[in-house]
Design a protein around this motif. Structure first.
Motif, mmCIF file in Angstrom:
data_model
loop_
_atom_site.group_PDB
_atom_site.id
_atom_site.type_symbol
_atom_site.label_atom_id
_atom_site.label_comp_id
_atom_site.label_asym_id
_atom_site.label_seq_id
_atom_site.Cartn_x
_atom_site.Cartn_y
_atom_site.Cartn_z
ATOM 1 N N VAL A 24 0.836 -1.200 0.000
ATOM 2 C CA VAL A 24 0.000 0.000 0.000
ATOM 3 C C VAL A 24 0.872 1.251 0.000
ATOM 4 C CG1 VAL A 24 -1.571 1.395 1.400
ATOM 5 C CG2 VAL A 24 -2.058 -1.018 1.036
ATOM 6 N N LEU A 25 1.906 1.265 0.844
ATOM 7 C CA LEU A 25 2.798 2.422 0.907
ATOM 8 C C LEU A 25 3.499 2.643 -0.431
ATOM 9 C CD1 LEU A 25 4.146 4.669 2.506
ATOM 10 C CD2 LEU A 25 5.832 3.000 3.335
ATOM 11 N N ALA A 26 4.003 1.573 -1.023
ATOM 12 C CA ALA A 26 4.688 1.700 -2.311
ATOM 13 C C ALA A 26 3.724 2.169 -3.399
ATOM 14 C CB ALA A 26 5.310 0.349 -2.690
ATOM 15 N N THR A 27 2.509 1.626 -3.398
ATOM 16 C CA THR A 27 1.532 1.996 -4.412
ATOM 17 C C THR A 27 1.144 3.458 -4.280
ATOM 18 O OG1 THR A 27 0.684 -0.274 -4.415
ATOM 19 C CG2 THR A 27 -0.711 1.419 -5.414
ATOM 20 N N PHE A 28 1.001 3.942 -3.048
ATOM 21 C CA PHE A 28 0.680 5.347 -2.827
ATOM 22 C C PHE A 28 1.757 6.242 -3.436
ATOM 23 C CE2 PHE A 28 0.861 9.337 -0.542
ATOM 24 C CZ PHE A 28 -0.472 9.705 -0.461
ATOM 25 N N ILE A 29 3.018 5.895 -3.202
ATOM 26 C CA ILE A 29 4.128 6.718 -3.700
ATOM 27 C C ILE A 29 4.125 6.773 -5.216
ATOM 28 C CG2 ILE A 29 6.635 6.919 -3.833
ATOM 29 C CD1 ILE A 29 5.458 7.664 -1.117
ATOM 30 N N VAL A 30 3.930 5.632 -5.869
ATOM 31 C CA VAL A 30 4.049 5.614 -7.331
ATOM 32 C C VAL A 30 2.816 6.209 -8.006
ATOM 33 C CG1 VAL A 30 5.633 3.661 -7.295
ATOM 34 C CG2 VAL A 30 3.198 3.226 -7.551
ATOM 35 N N PHE A 86 7.854 -6.777 -6.844
ATOM 36 C CA PHE A 86 7.996 -5.543 -6.063
ATOM 37 C C PHE A 86 9.316 -4.853 -6.383
ATOM 38 C CE2 PHE A 86 9.542 -3.345 -2.246
ATOM 39 C CZ PHE A 86 8.492 -2.492 -1.987
ATOM 40 N N ALA A 87 10.401 -5.608 -6.394
ATOM 41 C CA ALA A 87 11.717 -5.030 -6.672
ATOM 42 C C ALA A 87 11.770 -4.457 -8.086
ATOM 43 C CB ALA A 87 12.799 -6.088 -6.496
ATOM 44 N N THR A 88 11.164 -5.147 -9.050
ATOM 45 C CA THR A 88 11.150 -4.662 -10.428
ATOM 46 C C THR A 88 10.383 -3.351 -10.531
ATOM 47 O OG1 THR A 88 11.258 -6.928 -11.290
ATOM 48 C CG2 THR A 88 10.476 -5.205 -12.793
ATOM 49 N N ALA A 89 9.175 -3.327 -9.946
ATOM 50 C CA ALA A 89 8.340 -2.132 -10.041
ATOM 51 C C ALA A 89 8.998 -0.934 -9.378
ATOM 52 C CB ALA A 89 6.970 -2.404 -9.408
ATOM 53 N N MET A 90 9.487 -1.108 -8.142
ATOM 54 C CA MET A 90 10.080 0.013 -7.421
ATOM 55 C C MET A 90 11.426 0.418 -8.014
ATOM 56 S SD MET A 90 7.871 1.015 -5.334
ATOM 57 C CE MET A 90 8.885 2.256 -4.507
ATOM 58 N N GLY A 91 12.188 -0.570 -8.507
ATOM 59 C CA GLY A 91 13.472 -0.252 -9.132
ATOM 60 C C GLY A 91 13.300 0.569 -10.398
ATOM 61 N N VAL A 92 12.335 0.173 -11.233
ATOM 62 C CA VAL A 92 12.065 0.928 -12.463
ATOM 63 C C VAL A 92 11.549 2.316 -12.125
ATOM 64 C CG1 VAL A 92 10.568 1.030 -14.500
ATOM 65 C CG2 VAL A 92 11.668 -1.128 -13.867
ATOM 66 N N ALA A 182 10.987 6.702 -2.210
ATOM 67 C CA ALA A 182 10.828 5.493 -3.016
ATOM 68 C C ALA A 182 11.947 4.491 -2.739
ATOM 69 C CB ALA A 182 10.799 5.856 -4.496
ATOM 70 N N LEU A 183 13.178 4.989 -2.634
ATOM 71 C CA LEU A 183 14.308 4.091 -2.350
ATOM 72 C C LEU A 183 14.178 3.460 -0.969
ATOM 73 C CD1 LEU A 183 17.255 6.198 -3.817
ATOM 74 C CD2 LEU A 183 16.298 4.083 -4.753
ATOM 75 N N ALA A 184 13.750 4.255 0.023
ATOM 76 C CA ALA A 184 13.588 3.719 1.374
ATOM 77 C C ALA A 184 12.498 2.652 1.406
ATOM 78 C CB ALA A 184 13.255 4.846 2.348
ATOM 79 N N VAL A 185 11.390 2.913 0.722
ATOM 80 C CA VAL A 185 10.306 1.922 0.671
ATOM 81 C C VAL A 185 10.786 0.642 0.000
ATOM 82 C CG1 VAL A 185 8.058 1.434 -0.375
ATOM 83 C CG2 VAL A 185 8.450 3.619 0.748
ATOM 84 N N MET A 186 11.583 0.778 -1.058
ATOM 85 C CA MET A 186 12.083 -0.407 -1.757
ATOM 86 C C MET A 186 13.017 -1.216 -0.866
ATOM 87 S SD MET A 186 14.003 -0.704 -5.469
ATOM 88 C CE MET A 186 15.449 0.228 -4.964
ATOM 89 N N VAL A 187 13.942 -0.551 -0.197
ATOM 90 C CA VAL A 187 14.922 -1.261 0.638
ATOM 91 C C VAL A 187 14.245 -1.934 1.829
ATOM 92 C CG1 VAL A 187 16.905 -0.963 2.148
ATOM 93 C CG2 VAL A 187 16.852 0.196 -0.061
ATOM 94 N N PHE A 188 13.452 -1.176 2.570
ATOM 95 C CA PHE A 188 12.796 -1.742 3.744
ATOM 96 C C PHE A 188 11.728 -2.764 3.351
ATOM 97 C CE2 PHE A 188 14.488 2.140 5.715
ATOM 98 C CZ PHE A 188 15.067 1.601 6.847
ATOM 99 N N GLY A 189 11.046 -2.506 2.242
ATOM 100 C CA GLY A 189 10.051 -3.459 1.779
ATOM 101 C C GLY A 189 10.681 -4.791 1.415
ATOM 102 N N MET A 190 11.818 -4.763 0.716
ATOM 103 C CA MET A 190 12.482 -6.011 0.330
ATOM 104 C C MET A 190 12.991 -6.775 1.544
ATOM 105 S SD MET A 190 12.247 -6.636 -2.840
ATOM 106 C CE MET A 190 13.488 -7.936 -2.962
ATOM 107 N N SER A 191 13.326 -6.058 2.616
ATOM 108 C CA SER A 191 13.816 -6.754 3.812
ATOM 109 C C SER A 191 12.693 -7.400 4.620
ATOM 110 C CB SER A 191 14.585 -5.766 4.702
ATOM 111 O OG SER A 191 13.706 -4.797 5.254
ATOM 112 N N ARG A 192 11.440 -7.016 4.320
ATOM 113 C CA ARG A 192 10.321 -7.529 5.105
ATOM 114 C C ARG A 192 9.282 -8.307 4.296
ATOM 115 N NH1 ARG A 192 12.515 -3.287 7.402
ATOM 116 N NH2 ARG A 192 12.436 -2.956 9.657
#
Length: 489
Positions: A24-30, A86-92, A182-192
């Motif tokens: 949800v957090l990542a989707t809000f940002i993008v 998730f990593a693909t979407a946030m990385g792009v 966006a980078l913080a969400v990607m890093v913390f999201g991938m760790s969890r």
């Protein structure tokens, strides 16, 4: 049979799964970035020396890319793990945001927006598919209410956020602020994040990819060109897009019998899903049409700045987001009808109020009408999303989410094209009859708001046909298709 995602067996009723919170957090940002450029157009025109029509491509190209990419996400999400998607979407998305922050020319900035949209297109279907898989049916309304924050409030807040940032500095600040988040969400999201289900094998049909890109992308582009004066070119492009979509549909029907479809249209054999899809599409037309018209009225006729305009519409967006979880809880307890029917009526009432705007309408009336519209949409979206996606079997969740996202883009483009064309035509007619510029534009805006009100009447009719709850639990195995006698219903 290929492996199917495994739903969570013990999802707590009072707690949203961690994977959903991060998505949800990542989707809000993008998704916030879909409308964030609206207020920056004048600044970009001055900095890059481009016309308004060229600068508008920063929003048009974003929408076009979304429309072209989303149809492929149903296939993509079944072929990769949750973490990979998730990593693909946030990385792009992060790559596009970095490129936009540093863009030395308008052309580079336009390319960056296209890259951003490529990542954004994956996030909403990923969020919806994962939610329907890990959240038990009795708790989906509450969790879907949280999702409303991302998919509905983010576009509404985009202009307000950009207005504040533009007040503080350069347009580059819009991207510079989003990038570290966006980078913080990607890093913390991938760790969890944990993977949900297992990827399924299957080759992609590139012919379908090309047809989807030209079909949905062409349709959205053609619709976006209405209101520019010449009708022949937009009609030709729309016709080309429709022809490509028809060919795409026929190919998917053939692949469903002999291979792996890019977008599985067996989702449309489920009556409740079809009705929900149509209801959401018409509601998005009305919502996006009003989002275009209200800023035009406030800035061009009432003289408000972009920041003041953003602040006036912000309370409605915030109310929509804050009510989302409460609406979800009501849905879990009482079903959809106590929310969907009053919500559809509230949408109609708010748009009828806006048809009466004048050059002296009190701002309190405008604020109230906009808040009623946003609150009513909050009451509509959560039940309709939950009922519609819940009506299809688990192995079609990703395709149902992709089709929903695709039609949202098409509906947004169609709604915008419709109101802009009506507004421009009526304003030109009044100007030709001797009305001054302000009165002519006001008359055009009123007619356009009446179009939104007419669409909202369709929403009310469709809402009355939607059930309060799903009649039976959807089996995980391949279902027998329901009759399609009311495909247009």
């Amino acid at each position: 049979m290929s492996a199917l995602p495994t739903p969570a067996r013990e999802a707590p009723e009072t707690r949203t799964p961690a994977v959903i919170r991060w998505l949800v957090l990542a989707t809000f940002i993008v998704i916030l970035n879909e409308t964030v450029m609206i207020n920056a157009i004048p600044r970009l025109m001055a900095d890059f020396g481009v016309t308004a029509r060229s600068a508008q491509w920063l929003s048009t190209a974003f929408m076009l890319t979304m429309a072209a990419v989303i149809p492929t996400t149903g296939w993509f999400l079944q072929r990769v793990s949750t973490r990979t998607a998730f990593a693909t979407a946030m990385g792009v998305f992060a790559s596009g945001t970095l490129l936009a922050t540093l863009a030395p020319t308008f052309e580079v900035l336009l390319a960056a927006r296209i890259v951003q949209a490529g990542g954004t297109a994956v996030m909403m279907p990923l969020l919806m598919t994962t939610l329907m898989t890990v959240v038990p049916e009795h708790d989906r309304g509450r969790v879907m209410g949280n999702v409303t924050l991302a998919i509905s409030v983010a576009p509404a807040l985009g202009p307000a956020v950009s207005g504040v940032l533009l007040q503080l500095g350069s347009w580059r600040l819009i991207f510079a602020v989003v990038l570290p988040i966006a980078l913080a969400v990607m890093v913390f999201g991938m760790s969890r994040l944990e993977n949900v289900g297992e990827p399924q094998p299957g080759a992609i049909d590139w012919t379908s990819v090309v047809l989807a890109a030209f079909g949905f992308g062409g349709l959205v582009y053609g619709l976006s060109q209405f209101g520019t004066g010449d009708l022949s070119t937009p009609l030709l492009i729309v016709g080309f897009g429709v022809a490509a979509i028809v060919t795409f549909v026929l190919r998917q029907l053939r692949l469903q019998r002999s291979g792996t479809p890019l977008l599985d249209l067996r989702t449309l054999t489920h009556t409740i899903y079809r009705r929900s899809l149509l209801l959401m599409s018409v509601a998005f037309m009305a919502m996006l049409g009003s989002m275009i018209l209200l800023p035009l009225y406030l800035q061009d006729l009432r003289g408000l700045s972009p920041l003041e305009t953003g602040l006036l519409v912000m309370p409605g967006g915030l109310a929509m987001g804050l009510l989302g979880p409460q609406v979800g809880r009501v849905f879990d307890r009482l079903g959809g009808r106590p929310l969907v029917v009053p919500g559809s009526i509230g949408i109609m009432v708010s748009l009828v109020v806006l048809t009466q705007v004048s050059l002296t309408t009190p701002y309190a009336v405008l604020l109230g009408a906009h808040m009623l519209l946003m609150v009513s949409l909050a009451g509509l979206f959560t039940p309709v999303f939950t009922l519609g996606l819940g009506a299809v079997p688990m192995h079609l969740y990703s395709h149902a989410s992709s089709l929903l996202g695709t039609l949202q883009q098409v509906a947004a483009a169609f709604g915008t094209a419709l109101v802009v064309t009506v507004m421009s035509s009526r304003a030109a007619q009044l100007a030709g009859s001797g009305a001054d510029g302000a009165e002519a534009m006001l008359g055009g805006l009123r007619w356009a708001f009446w179009v939104g009100a007419a669409l909202s009447l369709v929403v009310v009719v469709l809402a009355l046909r939607l059930p309060g709850r799903l009649p039976v639990a959807v089996e995980e195995s391949e279902p027998e298709p329901e009759p399609c006698e009311d495909l247009a219903a």
